[in-house]
Design a protein around this motif. Structure first.
Motif, PDB file in Angstrom:
ATOM      1  N   LYS A 216       0.629  -0.938   0.304  1.00  0.00           N
ATOM      2  CA  LYS A 216      -0.012   0.207   0.041  1.00  0.00           C
ATOM      3  C   LYS A 216       0.954   1.808   0.170  1.00  0.00           C
ATOM      4  O   LYS A 216       1.701   1.343   0.687  1.00  0.00           O
ATOM      5  N   LYS A 217       0.459   2.016  -0.677  1.00  0.00           N
ATOM      6  CA  LYS A 217       1.184   3.720  -1.211  1.00  0.00           C
ATOM      7  C   LYS A 217       0.732   4.433   0.053  1.00  0.00           C
ATOM      8  O   LYS A 217       2.281   4.934   0.557  1.00  0.00           O
ATOM      9  N   ALA A 218       0.126   4.478   1.183  1.00  0.00           N
ATOM     10  CA  ALA A 218       0.016   4.710   2.000  1.00  0.00           C
ATOM     11  C   ALA A 218       0.795   4.275   3.264  1.00  0.00           C
ATOM     12  O   ALA A 218       1.778   5.416   4.487  1.00  0.00           O
ATOM     13  N   VAL A 219       1.252   2.861   3.323  1.00  0.00           N
ATOM     14  CA  VAL A 219       2.709   2.408   4.204  1.00  0.00           C
ATOM     15  C   VAL A 219       3.549   3.009   4.288  1.00  0.00           C
ATOM     16  O   VAL A 219       4.508   3.332   5.056  1.00  0.00           O
ATOM     17  N   ILE A 220       3.532   2.614   2.466  1.00  0.00           N
ATOM     18  CA  ILE A 220       4.802   2.898   2.429  1.00  0.00           C
ATOM     19  C   ILE A 220       5.566   4.762   2.431  1.00  0.00           C
ATOM     20  O   ILE A 220       6.476   4.813   3.302  1.00  0.00           O
ATOM     21  N   ALA A 221       4.196   5.693   2.488  1.00  0.00           N
ATOM     22  CA  ALA A 221       4.389   6.874   2.480  1.00  0.00           C
ATOM     23  C   ALA A 221       5.551   8.246   4.094  1.00  0.00           C
ATOM     24  O   ALA A 221       5.636   8.585   4.498  1.00  0.00           O
ATOM     25  N   LEU A 222       4.406   5.681   5.017  1.00  0.00           N
ATOM     26  CA  LEU A 222       4.737   6.782   5.877  1.00  0.00           C
ATOM     27  C   LEU A 222       6.106   6.506   6.726  1.00  0.00           C
ATOM     28  O   LEU A 222       6.724   7.062   7.583  1.00  0.00           O
ATOM     29  N   LEU A 223       6.942   5.615   5.527  1.00  0.00           N
ATOM     30  CA  LEU A 223       8.653   5.672   5.918  1.00  0.00           C
ATOM     31  C   LEU A 223       9.116   6.661   5.506  1.00  0.00           C
ATOM     32  O   LEU A 223      10.608   6.821   6.368  1.00  0.00           O
ATOM     33  N   TYR A 224       8.884   7.563   4.421  1.00  0.00           N
ATOM     34  CA  TYR A 224       9.013   9.242   4.875  1.00  0.00           C
ATOM     35  C   TYR A 224       8.623   9.731   5.745  1.00  0.00           C
ATOM     36  O   TYR A 224      10.019  10.979   6.124  1.00  0.00           O
ATOM     37  N   LEU A 225       8.066   9.503   6.284  1.00  0.00           N
ATOM     38  CA  LEU A 225       7.758  10.454   7.226  1.00  0.00           C
ATOM     39  C   LEU A 225       8.935  11.575   8.644  1.00  0.00           C
ATOM     40  O   LEU A 225       8.934  12.602   8.586  1.00  0.00           O
ATOM     41  N   PRO A 226       9.681  10.278   8.874  1.00  0.00           N
ATOM     42  CA  PRO A 226      10.267  10.974   9.672  1.00  0.00           C
ATOM     43  C   PRO A 226      11.523  11.670   9.267  1.00  0.00           C
ATOM     44  O   PRO A 226      11.798  12.785   9.850  1.00  0.00           O
ATOM     45  N   GLY A 227      11.863  11.064   8.123  1.00  0.00           N
ATOM     46  CA  GLY A 227      12.675  11.977   7.344  1.00  0.00           C
ATOM     47  C   GLY A 227      12.069  13.601   6.821  1.00  0.00           C
ATOM     48  O   GLY A 227      13.130  14.597   7.159  1.00  0.00           O
ATOM     49  N   LEU A 228      11.184  13.250   6.716  1.00  0.00           N
ATOM     50  CA  LEU A 228      10.480  15.327   6.034  1.00  0.00           C
ATOM     51  C   LEU A 228      10.793  15.857   8.300  1.00  0.00           C
ATOM     52  O   LEU A 228      10.751  16.830   7.574  1.00  0.00           O
ATOM     53  N   VAL A 229      10.432  15.407   8.887  1.00  0.00           N
ATOM     54  CA  VAL A 229      10.276  15.908  10.068  1.00  0.00           C
ATOM     55  C   VAL A 229      11.471  15.680  10.530  1.00  0.00           C
ATOM     56  O   VAL A 229      11.855  17.519  10.709  1.00  0.00           O
ATOM     57  N   LEU A 230      12.867  15.718   9.877  1.00  0.00           N
ATOM     58  CA  LEU A 230      13.907  15.941  10.273  1.00  0.00           C
ATOM     59  C   LEU A 230      14.142  17.455   9.599  1.00  0.00           C
ATOM     60  O   LEU A 230      15.073  17.947  10.212  1.00  0.00           O
ATOM     61  N   ALA A 231      14.065  16.981   8.037  1.00  0.00           N
ATOM     62  CA  ALA A 231      14.171  18.242   6.719  1.00  0.00           C
ATOM     63  C   ALA A 231      13.508  19.309   7.121  1.00  0.00           C
ATOM     64  O   ALA A 231      14.299  20.466   7.221  1.00  0.00           O
ATOM     65  N   THR A 232      12.540  19.095   7.975  1.00  0.00           N
ATOM     66  CA  THR A 232      11.901  20.864   7.871  1.00  0.00           C
ATOM     67  C   THR A 232      12.211  21.262   9.725  1.00  0.00           C
ATOM     68  O   THR A 232      12.504  22.393   9.370  1.00  0.00           O
ATOM     69  N   VAL A 233      13.051  20.363  10.193  1.00  0.00           N
ATOM     70  CA  VAL A 233      13.079  20.826  11.708  1.00  0.00           C
ATOM     71  C   VAL A 233      14.460  21.216  11.779  1.00  0.00           C
ATOM     72  O   VAL A 233      14.731  22.605  11.699  1.00  0.00           O
ATOM     73  N   HIS A 234      15.251  20.653  10.544  1.00  0.00           N
ATOM     74  CA  HIS A 234      16.401  21.349  10.334  1.00  0.00           C
ATOM     75  C   HIS A 234      16.161  22.707   9.685  1.00  0.00           C
ATOM     76  O   HIS A 234      17.690  23.071   9.640  1.00  0.00           O
TER      77      HIS A 234
END
Length: 249
Positions: A216-234
């Motif tokens: 499921k694409k929605a589940v795979i998208a969750l894998l990228y969520l932590p990286g997105l958060v880190l990039a936003t904070v940085h």
């Protein structure tokens, strides 16, 4: 339609690869020619009363700052008459002055403001930096070999994207010039460092065949969520939108 989509993705990957290789080559040349000015003092921002100051958190023994009489916890008031309100301004002024130039510091030692004549040195490059360029080139060569030999194979594009992100991670090292190109190199290195581990995890979940939960694409998208958060904070911290706690040094 599917074939057109693959051709479009392939063209975009070629453009991105050429741009990354050119940027990496220019960056390698700059690393050899440009040496970051360094006074041997680690300046960190601290709030004193209602005012923010650049304070010496560490002074390297034998460094230009140490020889000029700068001590730990001294606050930097100005450099060559230019007021310094934070550590970023200090770095910017030093980068404009360049290495092996004499600079007149005004230092707040306790409650007394004193002068300090500093002959600015230069930061030495770690030799491992050049080995990283070689590692990045190996990643790129492996990715290109697999992509052009087995471009139509499942996960080939994903594997190449992983190799390309690794290439950027190992070959993009900002020089400290603080110009527009240097900022691109810096953010490219940061984003590649966040993206590469996620791409590896994603690849492991779908190669050779996707796991049941990974279909499921929605589940795979969750894998990228932590990286997105880190990039936003940085990004927020580097742009000054987010503030971090003062280091206990």
């Amino acid at each position: 339609m599917k074939e057109f989509k693959q051709q479009l993705v392939g063209a975009l990957l070629v453009i991105l690869t050429v741009a990354a290789v050119v940027a990496g080559a220019v960056n390698f040349e700059q690393q050899q020619k440009y040496h970051l000015p360094d006074d041997g003092v680690t300046w960190l921002d601290r709030t004193v009363g209602e005012r923010q100051q650049a304070v010496a958190a560490f002074v390297l023994p034998g460094s230009p700052g140490d020889k000029a009489g700068i001590h730990k916890d001294d606050a930097l008031v100005s450099i060559n008459g230019a007021l310094v309100e934070n550590s970023q301004q200090a770095t910017y002024i030093l980068s404009k002055l360049g290495a092996w130039r004499k600079a007149e510091y005004r230092i707040l030692h306790g409650t007394t403001e004193v002068p300090a004549s500093v002959v600015i040195g230069e930061a030495e490059h770690d030799r491992t930096l050049y080995y990283q360029y070689a590692v990045g080139l190996v990643y790129l060569c492996v990715g290109l070999f697999v992509y052009f030999r087995r471009g139509n194979a499942p996960r080939a594009q994903h594997f190449f994207l992983l190799c390309l992100a690794s290439f950027i991670l190992f070959t993009f090292h900002y020089s400290g010039k603080l110009n527009a190109f240097d900022k691109i190199i810096y953010y490219g290195n940061v984003l590649a460092g966040i993206l590469a581990p996620t791409l590896i995890l994603h690849f492991c979940c779908i190669f050779p065949e996707p796991q049941k939960w990974a279909r499921k694409k929605a589940v795979i998208a969750l894998l990228y969520l932590p990286g997105l958060v880190l990039a936003t904070v940085h990004l927020g911290v580097t742009l000054g939108s987010l503030r971090t706690a003062e280091p206990l040094i």
